[in-house]
Enzyme design. Sequence first.
Site, mmCIF file in Angstrom:
data_model
loop_
_atom_site.group_PDB
_atom_site.id
_atom_site.type_symbol
_atom_site.label_atom_id
_atom_site.label_comp_id
_atom_site.label_asym_id
_atom_site.label_seq_id
_atom_site.Cartn_x
_atom_site.Cartn_y
_atom_site.Cartn_z
ATOM 1 N N HIS A 1 0.853 -1.185 0.000
ATOM 2 C CA HIS A 1 0.000 0.000 0.000
ATOM 3 C C HIS A 1 0.892 1.239 0.000
ATOM 4 C CE1 HIS A 1 -3.737 2.224 0.987
ATOM 5 N NE2 HIS A 1 -2.919 3.034 1.650
ATOM 6 N N HIS B 1 -0.937 1.744 11.410
ATOM 7 C CA HIS B 1 0.236 2.614 11.387
ATOM 8 C C HIS B 1 0.216 3.609 12.536
ATOM 9 C CE1 HIS B 1 -2.926 4.483 8.944
ATOM 10 N NE2 HIS B 1 -2.363 5.660 9.135
ATOM 11 N N GLU C 1 -3.129 13.509 11.788
ATOM 12 C CA GLU C 1 -4.052 13.353 10.670
ATOM 13 C C GLU C 1 -5.474 13.722 11.082
ATOM 14 O OE1 GLU C 1 -3.804 9.308 9.430
ATOM 15 O OE2 GLU C 1 -1.708 9.442 8.816
ATOM 16 N N HIS D 1 -6.511 11.603 14.370
ATOM 17 C CA HIS D 1 -5.496 10.708 14.911
ATOM 18 C C HIS D 1 -4.246 11.550 15.122
ATOM 19 C CE1 HIS D 1 -7.907 7.658 12.359
ATOM 20 N NE2 HIS D 1 -8.365 7.658 13.600
ATOM 21 N N HIS E 1 -3.610 3.598 14.637
ATOM 22 C CA HIS E 1 -4.908 3.476 13.985
ATOM 23 C C HIS E 1 -4.763 2.641 12.719
ATOM 24 C CE1 HIS E 1 -2.960 7.095 12.385
ATOM 25 N NE2 HIS E 1 -3.685 6.968 11.288
#
Length: 433
Positions: A287, A330, A336, A360, A366
């Site tokens: 990803h 992560h 964020e 976050h 999260h």
Amino acid sequence: MTDTKYLHGFGNEHHSEAIPGSLVWGQNSPQRAPLGLYAEQMSATAFTEPREVNRRSWVYRIRPSAQHRPYLRIGNGNIVSAPTSDGVADPNRLRWDPLPEPPGGTDFVDGLYTMAVNGSVLERNGIAIHLYHANASMRDRYFWDADGELVVVPQLGGLELHTEFGVVGIEPGEFAVIGRGIRFRVELGGPNARGYVCENYGTPMELPELGPIGANGLAHARDFLYPTAAYEDVERTVEVVQKFGGHLWATESKHSPLDVVAWHGTHNVYKYDTARFNVMGSLGWDHPDPSIMTVLTSRSPIPGQANVDFAIFPPRWNVAEHTFRPPHFHRNVMSEFMGLITGVHDSKAEGFVPGGASLHNMWGAHGPDQETFDKASAASLQPQKIVDSLAFMFETRLPLTTTSLAHSAAHRQSDYDSSWSGLGRHFTTRGDA
């Protein structure tokens, strides 16, 4: 909504005139400007900043901006600025439902609701993140922000931004950036309007460097649209509200502040349609980091650590093989704040809804909830297109302080941690698990 023509190209030296012959050529401030107008310069950067980042515009207006009565403090409503002692720097994962319906007659300014802040308005670094929910247009009321530029992201209902430089219309899926210090008013395209605002105290937003992506990825400069000149020749008493030093101040004016007949320069208002974004992704495995989804960035003194990045997650293909395709679990040094315009985000099965938000903070662990994890772990890895979904993220290098208002709000989800509570133990010492 007004039928508006636009100029193309991010950061260009644009020019426009509403009346032929009203734009000055050859010098910026002649002894007498055309048509009896006043020449006025707006400098959004220091005079001696490098040419590639210098932002200024000349405007030619019916009356000078200097013609106003003293500004007086008014209530801040639900607007909070950094630094603030009335908030919580919370390490926990936080999530909110959309703002509730406001009282009747709530315009864009009154409908602003601060979620989180960092940095300092007086030191010109950091950001504030607001939601807005309005049900009334601004008629004889105008607003401008001396503390920062505004990134306005509609989620429900269109907005028509009447500004000193012209009219900009935006719908959900588009966004607009209103430069620091630019006067404007907001008309609604329907009975209700809801969305998000990032108030950027720091350096102005710019396109990110592309590096090995090459010349043609992400957002193209030509797809950013600037308004053409359109002025209001209004001679009646209006209210002008400014945000300065973290507070709201207001004065009465005998004329509209949107009386610019012609302009040229690089400090302005612009819009962008996220459908124009050229998504980059992984064609092999793993990803990719969300940095390749950055539309605009505000730099900090530390290279690579943005004051704020504005990233979007639009419809796109997922084709990575041998890979857990949703965002992985992560923990980041960056903080964020996420919002959702439409659809479902690919890391959350439920709870994160259009008009809602999540925060976050730095190093907060999260990732996908249990349902998303179970589904993605067993999915057939055929090419898949994510459709009808548009999420975005304001990512910032400083931790965000959640305002007391947002932290204690009834629409904050108290059970957000339960998203991960069902993730069970799968560990085994066998290598074929």
